[in-house]
Design a protein around this motif. Structure first.
Motif, PDB file in Angstrom:
ATOM      1  N   TYR A  85      -1.693  -0.514  20.937  1.00  0.00           N
ATOM      2  CA  TYR A  85      -2.204   0.071  19.551  1.00  0.00           C
ATOM      3  C   TYR A  85      -1.382  -0.562  18.666  1.00  0.00           C
ATOM      4  CZ  TYR A  85      -2.837   3.166  15.832  1.00  0.00           C
ATOM      5  OH  TYR A  85      -3.182   3.858  14.654  1.00  0.00           O
ATOM      6  N   GLY A  86      -0.252  -1.065  18.864  1.00  0.00           N
ATOM      7  CA  GLY A  86       0.669  -1.642  18.067  1.00  0.00           C
ATOM      8  C   GLY A  86       0.179  -2.963  16.945  1.00  0.00           C
ATOM      9  N   GLY A  87      -0.489  -3.752  17.992  1.00  0.00           N
ATOM     10  CA  GLY A  87      -0.680  -5.282  17.250  1.00  0.00           C
ATOM     11  C   GLY A  87      -1.862  -4.693  16.031  1.00  0.00           C
ATOM     12  N   THR A  88      -2.948  -3.938  16.642  1.00  0.00           N
ATOM     13  CA  THR A  88      -4.120  -3.680  15.731  1.00  0.00           C
ATOM     14  C   THR A  88      -3.475  -2.629  14.471  1.00  0.00           C
ATOM     15  OG1 THR A  88      -4.733  -1.757  16.920  1.00  0.00           O
ATOM     16  CG2 THR A  88      -5.654  -3.952  17.410  1.00  0.00           C
ATOM     17  N   TYR A  89      -2.680  -1.942  14.694  1.00  0.00           N
ATOM     18  CA  TYR A  89      -2.064  -1.114  13.833  1.00  0.00           C
ATOM     19  C   TYR A  89      -1.570  -1.878  12.652  1.00  0.00           C
ATOM     20  CZ  TYR A  89       0.718   2.562  11.366  1.00  0.00           C
ATOM     21  OH  TYR A  89       1.397   3.155  10.382  1.00  0.00           O
ATOM     22  N   ALA A 126     -12.018  -5.841  13.119  1.00  0.00           N
ATOM     23  CA  ALA A 126     -11.854  -5.760  14.443  1.00  0.00           C
ATOM     24  C   ALA A 126     -12.117  -7.318  14.888  1.00  0.00           C
ATOM     25  CB  ALA A 126     -12.899  -4.779  15.093  1.00  0.00           C
ATOM     26  N   LEU A 127     -12.983  -7.964  14.287  1.00  0.00           N
ATOM     27  CA  LEU A 127     -13.229  -9.439  14.752  1.00  0.00           C
ATOM     28  C   LEU A 127     -12.055 -10.374  14.395  1.00  0.00           C
ATOM     29  CD1 LEU A 127     -17.233  -9.699  14.029  1.00  0.00           C
ATOM     30  CD2 LEU A 127     -15.955  -9.551  16.217  1.00  0.00           C
ATOM     31  N   ASN A 130      -9.384  -9.386  16.713  1.00  0.00           N
ATOM     32  CA  ASN A 130      -9.720 -10.226  18.169  1.00  0.00           C
ATOM     33  C   ASN A 130      -9.063 -11.273  18.161  1.00  0.00           C
ATOM     34  OD1 ASN A 130     -11.987 -11.691  19.749  1.00  0.00           O
ATOM     35  ND2 ASN A 130     -11.162  -9.947  20.767  1.00  0.00           N
ATOM     36  N   ARG A 131      -9.076 -12.123  16.950  1.00  0.00           N
ATOM     37  CA  ARG A 131      -8.643 -13.671  17.049  1.00  0.00           C
ATOM     38  C   ARG A 131      -7.309 -13.661  17.090  1.00  0.00           C
ATOM     39  NH1 ARG A 131     -12.689 -15.711  19.073  1.00  0.00           N
ATOM     40  NH2 ARG A 131     -11.633 -17.508  18.686  1.00  0.00           N
ATOM     41  N   ALA A 132      -6.396 -12.714  16.546  1.00  0.00           N
ATOM     42  CA  ALA A 132      -4.992 -12.561  16.459  1.00  0.00           C
ATOM     43  C   ALA A 132      -4.433 -12.234  17.710  1.00  0.00           C
ATOM     44  CB  ALA A 132      -4.829 -11.943  15.312  1.00  0.00           C
ATOM     45  N   ASN A 147     -13.613  -1.056  24.301  1.00  0.00           N
ATOM     46  CA  ASN A 147     -12.872  -0.685  25.716  1.00  0.00           C
ATOM     47  C   ASN A 147     -11.316  -1.187  25.933  1.00  0.00           C
ATOM     48  OD1 ASN A 147     -15.424   0.316  26.912  1.00  0.00           O
ATOM     49  ND2 ASN A 147     -15.933  -1.848  26.968  1.00  0.00           N
ATOM     50  N   ASP A 148     -10.879  -2.206  25.399  1.00  0.00           N
ATOM     51  CA  ASP A 148      -9.524  -2.560  25.454  1.00  0.00           C
ATOM     52  C   ASP A 148      -8.709  -2.267  24.258  1.00  0.00           C
ATOM     53  OD1 ASP A 148     -10.261  -3.497  28.100  1.00  0.00           O
ATOM     54  OD2 ASP A 148     -10.908  -5.384  27.199  1.00  0.00           O
ATOM     55  N   ALA A 149      -9.281  -2.073  23.060  1.00  0.00           N
ATOM     56  CA  ALA A 149      -8.547  -2.134  21.823  1.00  0.00           C
ATOM     57  C   ALA A 149      -8.632  -0.716  20.970  1.00  0.00           C
ATOM     58  CB  ALA A 149      -8.658  -3.198  20.903  1.00  0.00           C
ATOM     59  N   HIS A 150      -7.899  -0.166  20.333  1.00  0.00           N
ATOM     60  CA  HIS A 150      -8.108   0.981  19.345  1.00  0.00           C
ATOM     61  C   HIS A 150      -8.067   0.375  18.014  1.00  0.00           C
ATOM     62  CE1 HIS A 150      -8.161   5.055  17.959  1.00  0.00           C
ATOM     63  NE2 HIS A 150      -7.395   4.682  17.097  1.00  0.00           N
ATOM     64  N   ILE A 151      -9.123   0.412  17.438  1.00  0.00           N
ATOM     65  CA  ILE A 151      -9.208   0.056  16.052  1.00  0.00           C
ATOM     66  C   ILE A 151      -9.601   1.616  15.092  1.00  0.00           C
ATOM     67  CG2 ILE A 151     -10.620  -1.403  14.206  1.00  0.00           C
ATOM     68  CD1 ILE A 151      -9.294  -3.011  16.222  1.00  0.00           C
ATOM     69  N   ASP A 152      -8.767   1.920  14.242  1.00  0.00           N
ATOM     70  CA  ASP A 152      -9.093   2.822  13.191  1.00  0.00           C
ATOM     71  C   ASP A 152     -10.148   2.871  12.598  1.00  0.00           C
ATOM     72  OD1 ASP A 152      -6.481   4.069  14.139  1.00  0.00           O
ATOM     73  OD2 ASP A 152      -5.490   3.151  12.507  1.00  0.00           O
ATOM     74  N   GLY A 153     -11.118   3.574  12.594  1.00  0.00           N
ATOM     75  CA  GLY A 153     -12.624   4.014  12.360  1.00  0.00           C
ATOM     76  C   GLY A 153     -13.434   3.396  12.699  1.00  0.00           C
ATOM     77  N   LEU A 154     -13.196   2.545  13.914  1.00  0.00           N
ATOM     78  CA  LEU A 154     -14.310   2.043  14.764  1.00  0.00           C
ATOM     79  C   LEU A 154     -14.063   2.335  16.392  1.00  0.00           C
ATOM     80  CD1 LEU A 154     -16.515   0.003  14.611  1.00  0.00           C
ATOM     81  CD2 LEU A 154     -15.078  -1.755  14.985  1.00  0.00           C
ATOM     82  N   ALA A 155     -14.696   3.356  16.749  1.00  0.00           N
ATOM     83  CA  ALA A 155     -14.512   3.722  18.176  1.00  0.00           C
ATOM     84  C   ALA A 155     -15.153   2.578  19.278  1.00  0.00           C
ATOM     85  CB  ALA A 155     -15.250   5.059  18.483  1.00  0.00           C
ATOM     86  N   ALA A 156     -16.301   2.033  19.039  1.00  0.00           N
ATOM     87  CA  ALA A 156     -16.802   1.287  19.485  1.00  0.00           C
ATOM     88  C   ALA A 156     -17.886   0.379  18.607  1.00  0.00           C
ATOM     89  CB  ALA A 156     -17.775   1.927  20.887  1.00  0.00           C
ATOM     90  N   THR A 157     -18.167  -0.811  19.254  1.00  0.00           N
ATOM     91  CA  THR A 157     -19.271  -1.624  18.472  1.00  0.00           C
ATOM     92  C   THR A 157     -20.346  -2.372  19.446  1.00  0.00           C
ATOM     93  OG1 THR A 157     -19.626  -3.219  16.683  1.00  0.00           O
ATOM     94  CG2 THR A 157     -17.789  -3.571  18.415  1.00  0.00           C
TER      95      THR A 157
END
Length: 585
Positions: A85-89, A126-127, A130-132, A147-157
């Motif tokens: 979670y730390g990276g996406t946050y 999110a895209l 994903n690149r970073a 399935n592998d990351a947590h993006i605030d405001g986007l549960a799935a796509t």
């Protein structure tokens, strides 16, 4: 032993609950178990919860960890999964601080086919994340997001949502680049007096190049399709993307001079403008056979409308032609361009042969300015450490060449010619070889002396009459920032391979990589460490998902000192302990 609750009424008739620590004892008279109060905690509304916490912690020490966890966990609570979670946050916080989320929402507002919520902006972030963090194709990126990351405001796509978002990104890319530049320049107080520009190429593993289509002077597809007369005119052009306003015909993925040494595969050309601190401010994409003069012309035209002060363009030796130097000087802009030392140009020969003393500007660089032209200045830079390294390499090459030609006088004319041809295929050795009128192979002492005169040197050409020579040398040395940007773009951001076929999605993919590099470079400059190291630490901050009788919730792990230090340097508050809480319906 358990907690027992009793109720009493106060004088005003309000019921008050009291908590007690009790256990059951057998009463032989009554013939049943009766509760016995061991300790009273007092009124529930006045409970000292800190003392209760200390008591529970003290009692937990008497149990092993598994028993303590089972004793303090609510019945039926299940641990479902854990995700980094730390990276996406951190990326999301920088994304929002720069206002990119609001820029995208405004640009995408009311576009046909766009949903009413902000999911498009979330998918694009999110895209970029994903690149970073875990570069992959868009199909794999959708699975990573879900399935592998947590993006605030986007549960799935889904992969379709990713492709739709990329199509929207392509439609708004020009306004997006200008808005982001203005926002980043204001947020970071960017110095844009020196703007570094360089290009690279990325190839596609295809059997054939794209079909040629009509294009404008900037290499963009002409829409609507050109008329028959225009198409005929375009077909007659040279197709190098340098038609001075006339339409050329070229496929986007086409053959050209590859910087990846893959001339056998179709490619595209990518350009990037970077500030002296390494912040990428804009990116471009062209067909794979676009000429340098066309690149310079479009970059100059595109940046002309931005709110920039006087700019000195810094480019490497690949842009040193007279046509490339002439176009940036239109207006109030100037250039610093590296020159090839081994050149037949009279100006360069004169500059290198001019006598004069060097002035030390750093521990490993000294410079000498040479006046050759009324309109341009030449600065010779010399690095003593590089000079020693060049001399050592040359000695090794000469030793190797001497071993190859030793005894060649006894060979037949045919064998000697074969040896001469073999050496000519190795430019580093062939540079120091000469052939006598009789066909004998000798070491070229004159070439050795000429090369020794170039050890540790590089030559710069500048059109600005007022820029100090030291600033010219230091400014060109900072061109390493854009080269580092390309290395990170290809290794960390993973610009290649590109899995897309349509031109607009390839261009959108390049924009995503640029946005990822922008966030990464801002974080690196702020923290003072490499993104690889920062990413490794941030990803250790996890988010766990739990499911119980009352519902589902997500909770982060406790930040370590490393996490707290990183977030403090970035000026980011630690994420909330409970990220999401959803009761069962």
């Amino acid at each position: 032993m358990y907690v027992k609750t009793t109720s009493r009424k106060t004088k005003n008739g309000t019921a008050v609950r009291y908590l007690h620590l009790a256990h059951n004892e057998w009463d032989p008279v009554a013939g049943r178990s009766v509760p016995k109060i061991l300790h009273s905690f007092g009124r529930e509304d006045q409970l000292d919860r800190t003392a209760i916490t200390r008591l529970v912690a003290s009692l937990s020490k008497l149990l092993d960890p598994a028993e303590a966890l089972a004793a303090t966990t609510a019945p039926g609570l299940a641990f479902l999964e854990s995700r980094p979670y730390g990276g996406t946050y951190a990326l999301d916080q920088i994304w929002r601080r720069l206002g990119i989320d609001q820029i995208l929402i405004q640009l995408l507002q009311g576009r046909r086919g766009r949903p009413r919520d902000v999911s498009a902006e979330r998918v694009l972030f999110a895209l970029v994340a994903n690149r970073a963090l875990a570069p992959s194709s868009k199909l794999a990126a959708a699975d990573w997001i879900s399935n592998d990351a947590h993006i605030d405001g986007l549960a799935a796509t889904s992969d379709d949502a990713c492709y739709r978002a990329m199509d929207w990104l392509h439609d708004v890319r020009e306004r997006l680049e200008a808005e982001i530049y203005n926002q980043v320049a204001n947020q970071l107080n960017l110095e844009v007096d020196l703007l570094f520009f360089d290009t690279t190429s990325t190839y596609f593993e295809l059997d054939e190049a794209d079909e040629p289509i009509a294009r404008d002077e900037h290499g963009l597809p002409v829409s609507p399709p050109a008329s028959a007369s225009a198409s005929a005119s375009a077909s007659a052009s040279d197709g190098d993307g340098d038609g001075d306003g006339e339409q050329d015909r070229a496929g986007f993925r086409t053959y050209g001079k590859s910087k990846d040494s893959r001339d056998d595969l179709p490619q595209i050309v990518i350009g990037m403008a970077v500030t002296r601190s390494g912040i990428p401010v804009r990116v471009w994409s062209w067909p794979g056979n676009t000429s340098d003069s066309a690149l310079i012309r479009q970059v100059k035209d595109d940046m002309r409308d931005w709110t920039l002060s006087k700019i000195v363009w810094v480019a490497d030796r690949g842009f040193a032609s007279a046509a490339n130097r002439r176009y940036p000087r239109r207006g109030d802009h100037h250039y610093i361009i590296g020159e090839k030392l081994r050149s037949d140009s009279p100006e360069i020969t004169t500059a290198l042969s001019r006598q004069g003393r060097y002035a030390d500007i750093t521990a490993n660089m000294r410079i000498k300015e040479v006046k050759v032209s009324e309109h341009e200045r030449f600065v010779i830079c010399h690095n003593p450490e590089a000079a020693a390294r060049d001399a050592h390499v040359r000695e090794q090459l000469i030793t190797q060449l001497r071993e190859l030609i030793d005894g060649s006088d006894t060979l037949s004319v045919i064998k000697r010619a074969e040896l001469r041809g073999k050496i000519s295929a190795r430019p580093a050795l062939n540079r120091y070889l000469r052939t006598t009128p009789g066909g004998r192979l000798r070491i070229n002492a004159r070439a050795i002396n000429a090369e020794a005169n170039l050890d540790g040197k590089y030559l710069l050409r500048c059109s600005d009459p007022h820029l100090p020579a030291a600033d010219i040398a230091v400014g060109y040395k900072q061109l390493l920032q854009v080269e580092r940007g390309w290395r990170d773009m290809k290794s960390i951001i993973d610009l290649r391979p590109v899995y897309h076929r349509r031109e607009e999605r390839i261009r959108a993919h390049v924009i995503l990589c640029w946005l990822a590099l922008l966030l990464v470079r801002i974080i690196e400059n702020t923290v003072g460490d490499t993104w690889v190291s920062i990413r490794r630490h941030l990803n250790r901050l996890q988010i766990g998902t739990f499911h119980g009788p009352a519902g589902r919730f997500r909770q982060r792990t406790e930040p370590t000192k490393v996490h707290r230090d990183l977030l403090t340097k970035l000026g980011i508050a630690a994420p909330q302990q409970i990220i999401e809480l959803a009761a069962l319906s």
